[in-house]
Motif scaffolding. Structure first.
Motif, PDB file in Angstrom:
ATOM      1  N   LEU A   1      -7.705  42.473   4.688  1.00 15.84           N
ATOM      2  CA  LEU A   1      -8.500  42.464   5.916  1.00 15.84           C
ATOM      3  C   LEU A   1      -7.954  41.466   6.930  1.00 15.84           C
ATOM      4  N   HIS A   2      -7.365  40.386   6.439  1.00 18.29           N
ATOM      5  CA  HIS A   2      -6.742  39.413   7.346  1.00 18.29           C
ATOM      6  C   HIS A   2      -5.651  40.074   8.178  1.00 18.29           C
ATOM      7  N   GLU A   3      -4.908  40.980   7.559  1.00 20.02           N
ATOM      8  CA  GLU A   3      -3.809  41.649   8.255  1.00 20.02           C
ATOM      9  C   GLU A   3      -4.270  42.848   9.074  1.00 20.02           C
ATOM     10  N   ASN A   4      -5.541  43.219   8.930  1.00 16.00           N
ATOM     11  CA  ASN A   4      -6.092  44.336   9.700  1.00 16.00           C
ATOM     12  C   ASN A   4      -6.483  43.848  11.093  1.00 16.00           C
ATOM     13  N   PRO A   5      -5.906  44.415  12.161  1.00 17.49           N
ATOM     14  CA  PRO A   5      -6.212  43.945  13.522  1.00 17.49           C
ATOM     15  C   PRO A   5      -7.691  44.026  13.870  1.00 17.49           C
ATOM     16  N   ALA A   6      -8.413  44.905  13.213  1.00 17.60           N
ATOM     17  CA  ALA A   6      -9.842  45.040  13.515  1.00 17.60           C
ATOM     18  C   ALA A   6     -10.666  43.912  12.901  1.00 17.60           C
ATOM     19  N   PHE A   7     -10.082  43.153  11.980  1.00 15.71           N
ATOM     20  CA  PHE A   7     -10.811  42.068  11.312  1.00 15.71           C
ATOM     21  C   PHE A   7     -10.238  40.699  11.675  1.00 15.71           C
ATOM     22  N   GLY A   8      -9.056  40.396  11.149  1.00 17.39           N
ATOM     23  CA  GLY A   8      -8.534  39.049  11.303  1.00 17.39           C
ATOM     24  C   GLY A   8      -9.265  38.104  10.357  1.00 17.39           C
ATOM     25  N   PRO A   9      -8.839  36.834  10.287  1.00 13.93           N
ATOM     26  CA  PRO A   9      -9.440  35.909   9.316  1.00 13.93           C
ATOM     27  C   PRO A   9     -10.924  35.649   9.537  1.00 13.93           C
ATOM     28  N   ALA A  10     -11.368  35.636  10.784  1.00 12.17           N
ATOM     29  CA  ALA A  10     -12.767  35.301  11.079  1.00 12.17           C
ATOM     30  C   ALA A  10     -13.736  36.328  10.495  1.00 12.17           C
ATOM     31  N   LEU A  11     -13.344  37.585  10.462  1.00 11.89           N
ATOM     32  CA  LEU A  11     -14.196  38.637   9.907  1.00 11.89           C
ATOM     33  C   LEU A  11     -13.814  38.988   8.468  1.00 11.89           C
ATOM     34  N   ALA A  12     -12.564  38.725   8.101  1.00  6.73           N
ATOM     35  CA  ALA A  12     -12.110  39.065   6.750  1.00  6.73           C
ATOM     36  C   ALA A  12     -12.852  38.257   5.698  1.00  6.73           C
ATOM     37  N   ILE A  13     -13.117  36.991   5.990  1.00  3.29           N
ATOM     38  CA  ILE A  13     -13.758  36.117   5.001  1.00  3.29           C
ATOM     39  C   ILE A  13     -15.185  36.561   4.695  1.00  3.29           C
ATOM     40  N   PRO A  14     -16.064  36.734   5.706  1.00 10.66           N
ATOM     41  CA  PRO A  14     -17.416  37.198   5.370  1.00 10.66           C
ATOM     42  C   PRO A  14     -17.442  38.595   4.768  1.00 10.66           C
ATOM     43  N   ALA A  15     -16.517  39.469   5.172  1.00 10.20           N
ATOM     44  CA  ALA A  15     -16.469  40.819   4.614  1.00 10.20           C
ATOM     45  C   ALA A  15     -16.100  40.759   3.130  1.00 10.20           C
ATOM     46  N   MET A  16     -15.168  39.893   2.795  1.00 14.79           N
ATOM     47  CA  MET A  16     -14.781  39.738   1.389  1.00 14.79           C
ATOM     48  C   MET A  16     -15.947  39.190   0.567  1.00 14.79           C
ATOM     49  N   PHE A  17     -16.649  38.209   1.106  1.00 14.80           N
ATOM     50  CA  PHE A  17     -17.794  37.658   0.391  1.00 14.80           C
ATOM     51  C   PHE A  17     -18.853  38.735   0.159  1.00 14.80           C
ATOM     52  N   ALA A  18     -19.101  39.565   1.163  1.00 14.20           N
ATOM     53  CA  ALA A  18     -20.094  40.630   1.021  1.00 14.20           C
ATOM     54  C   ALA A  18     -19.683  41.625  -0.059  1.00 14.20           C
ATOM     55  N   ALA A  19     -18.408  42.006  -0.077  1.00 16.87           N
ATOM     56  CA  ALA A  19     -17.921  42.967  -1.075  1.00 16.87           C
ATOM     57  C   ALA A  19     -18.015  42.388  -2.490  1.00 16.87           C
ATOM     58  N   THR A  20     -17.669  41.117  -2.632  1.00 20.18           N
ATOM     59  CA  THR A  20     -17.724  40.480  -3.953  1.00 20.18           C
ATOM     60  C   THR A  20     -19.156  40.320  -4.424  1.00 20.18           C
ATOM     61  N   LEU A  21     -20.055  39.978  -3.511  1.00 20.96           N
ATOM     62  CA  LEU A  21     -21.468  39.851  -3.868  1.00 20.96           C
ATOM     63  C   LEU A  21     -22.046  41.195  -4.312  1.00 20.96           C
ATOM     64  N   CYS A  22     -21.536  42.279  -3.763  1.00 17.38           N
ATOM     65  CA  CYS A  22     -21.984  43.602  -4.220  1.00 17.38           C
ATOM     66  C   CYS A  22     -21.621  43.829  -5.681  1.00 17.38           C
ATOM     67  N   LEU A  23     -20.438  43.377  -6.071  1.00 16.15           N
ATOM     68  CA  LEU A  23     -20.040  43.490  -7.478  1.00 16.15           C
ATOM     69  C   LEU A  23     -20.941  42.630  -8.364  1.00 16.15           C
ATOM     70  N   GLY A  24     -21.264  41.429  -7.888  1.00 10.82           N
ATOM     71  CA  GLY A  24     -22.178  40.576  -8.633  1.00 10.82           C
ATOM     72  C   GLY A  24     -23.557  41.193  -8.742  1.00 10.82           C
ATOM     73  N   ALA A  25     -23.986  41.883  -7.687  1.00  9.42           N
ATOM     74  CA  ALA A  25     -25.294  42.539  -7.704  1.00  9.42           C
ATOM     75  C   ALA A  25     -25.340  43.659  -8.739  1.00  9.42           C
ATOM     76  N   ILE A  26     -24.222  44.356  -8.913  1.00 13.76           N
ATOM     77  CA  ILE A  26     -24.171  45.410  -9.938  1.00 13.76           C
ATOM     78  C   ILE A  26     -24.349  44.792 -11.322  1.00 13.76           C
ATOM     79  N   ASN A  27     -23.617  43.704 -11.583  1.00 15.87           N
ATOM     80  CA  ASN A  27     -23.785  43.001 -12.854  1.00 15.87           C
ATOM     81  C   ASN A  27     -25.232  42.563 -13.046  1.00 15.87           C
ATOM     82  N   GLY A  28     -25.789  41.949 -12.021  1.00 11.39           N
ATOM     83  CA  GLY A  28     -27.149  41.427 -12.106  1.00 11.39           C
ATOM     84  C   GLY A  28     -28.185  42.514 -12.322  1.00 11.39           C
ATOM     85  N   PHE A  29     -27.996  43.652 -11.680  1.00 13.09           N
ATOM     86  CA  PHE A  29     -28.956  44.753 -11.823  1.00 13.09           C
ATOM     87  C   PHE A  29     -28.899  45.345 -13.229  1.00 13.09           C
ATOM     88  N   LEU A  30     -27.684  45.605 -13.703  1.00 13.58           N
ATOM     89  CA  LEU A  30     -27.540  46.223 -15.031  1.00 13.58           C
ATOM     90  C   LEU A  30     -28.036  45.309 -16.146  1.00 13.58           C
TER      91      LEU A  30
END
Length: 326
Positions: free
Chosen positions: A86-115
């Motif tokens: 996402l850092h290399e994606n012109p639509a994101f850059g570092p400022a948006l890549a970091i929160p987007a990555m955190f959101a995606a990772t938290l979704c994986l944690g939510a799957i673990n937590g739900f199951l």
């Protein structure tokens, strides 16, 4: 009076056995090689241990809550690959890549937590399956390719892994601040007490009105947040990542947490002792390196030292070096 003094000493050993073991082997390695305790070496070890340490902080919550998380290694690979892409994606850059990555990772944690929390599935089976699933997801997302930042001199992204503040490496600051915050959360808040209660006796906690499923769910969310933070540090440090960068780290993380005194049965452990466990692993490897031992010998010696440290901690708690066979 002598008996009282012995009981007092035994009480101190029972509470701080692993810390005493840490101090003992630090002194031993320093006597072996004085360079071991030099500030540059100490900071280097702590800095290199920061990624493992940040992950271990989150897993501490999971283990105290009576569960396991074996998906953190694959999750780290996923986090690093996603934030770099996402850092290399012109639509994101570092400022948006970091929160987007955190959101995606938290979704994986939510799957673990739900199951595990709401469906009451076995944490070992679920997270072992997630280990493979997330690895496959990472390969699918990246197309099997490693990720790199093309123009490294034109971005501020490296501050998280390579930067310093007040002369202290940023990874060390992140590790320290996160440890302090999570330590307070675990030891001084109602949520922390509920984590201990759920891990100690989930059935009793439920009958006491504690929302067991919700508590377990949030322990996995905390674990995922810590993995995302570690992934950010990893990606920022190397400014690139392989698809397997986190492979095998789940076992090292769990070793550090257990070495720090957390019980696999749940209900016991502290953030402070997890930090000690992380440092023990880091300084053992560094001390053996300075001693000039071959890398394959280091694996064996590290295992022996870990067993001795844990044995000392357990022996101090029960007041004897070994327990007779019942």
């Amino acid at each position: 009076m002598p008996e009282l003094n012995m009981r007092s000493i035994g009480g101190v050993l029972a509470r701080q056995g692993i810390l005493i073991a840490f101090i003992a082997f630090m002194i031993g390695f320093t006597l072996w090689n004085p360079r071991f305790i030099e500030p540059n070496n100490v900071f280097g070890v702590v800095r290199s241990s920061a990624i493992l340490g940040v992950m271990a902080l989150g897993v501490t919550f999971v283990v105290i809550g009576g569960n396991l998380d074996l998906s953190v290694g694959s999750m780290l690979s996923f986090s690093a690959i996603v934030v770099l892409d996402l850092h290399e994606n012109p639509a994101f850059g570092p400022a948006l890549a970091i929160p987007a990555m955190f959101a995606a990772t938290l979704c994986l944690g939510a799957i673990n937590g739900f199951l595990i929390g709401y469906l009451r599935l076995n944490s070992l089976i679920v997270t072992l399956g997630m280990l493979s699933a997330i690895h496959g997801l990472t390969l699918t997302y990246s197309g099997g390719q490693n990720m790199d930042i093309a123009n490294q001199s034109a971005t501020w992204f490296d501050v998280f892994g390579r930067g310093t503040a007040m002369g202290i490496p940023v990874p060390v600051l992140i590790f320290g601040l996160l440890a302090a915050f999570l330590g307070i959360l675990l030891a001084k808040t109602p949520f922390g007490r509920k984590v201990y209660a759920v891990g100690g006796n989930g059935t009793a906690a439920t009958f006491s009105g504690i929302p067991r499923a919700r508590i377990v769910f949030f322990t996995y969310m905390i674990s995922a947040f810590c993995v995302a933070t570690a992934g950010l540090i990893q990606a920022s440090r190397t400014m690139g990542a392989q698809n397997t960068v986190g492979q095998g780290l789940e076992l090292e993380v769990l070793a550090a947490v257990i070495l720090g005194g957390a019980s696999l049965l749940g209900g016991s452990g502290t953030i402070f002792k997890t930090v000690i466990g992380v440092l023990i692993l880091g300084f053992i490897q560094n001390g053996l390196l300075l001693a000039g031992l071959e890398f394959y010998v280091q694996f064996v010696v590290t295992w022996v030292i870990i067993i001795l440290a844990v044995w000392l901690d357990i022996a101090a708690k029960r007041g004897k070096l070994w327990s007779p066979i019942a």
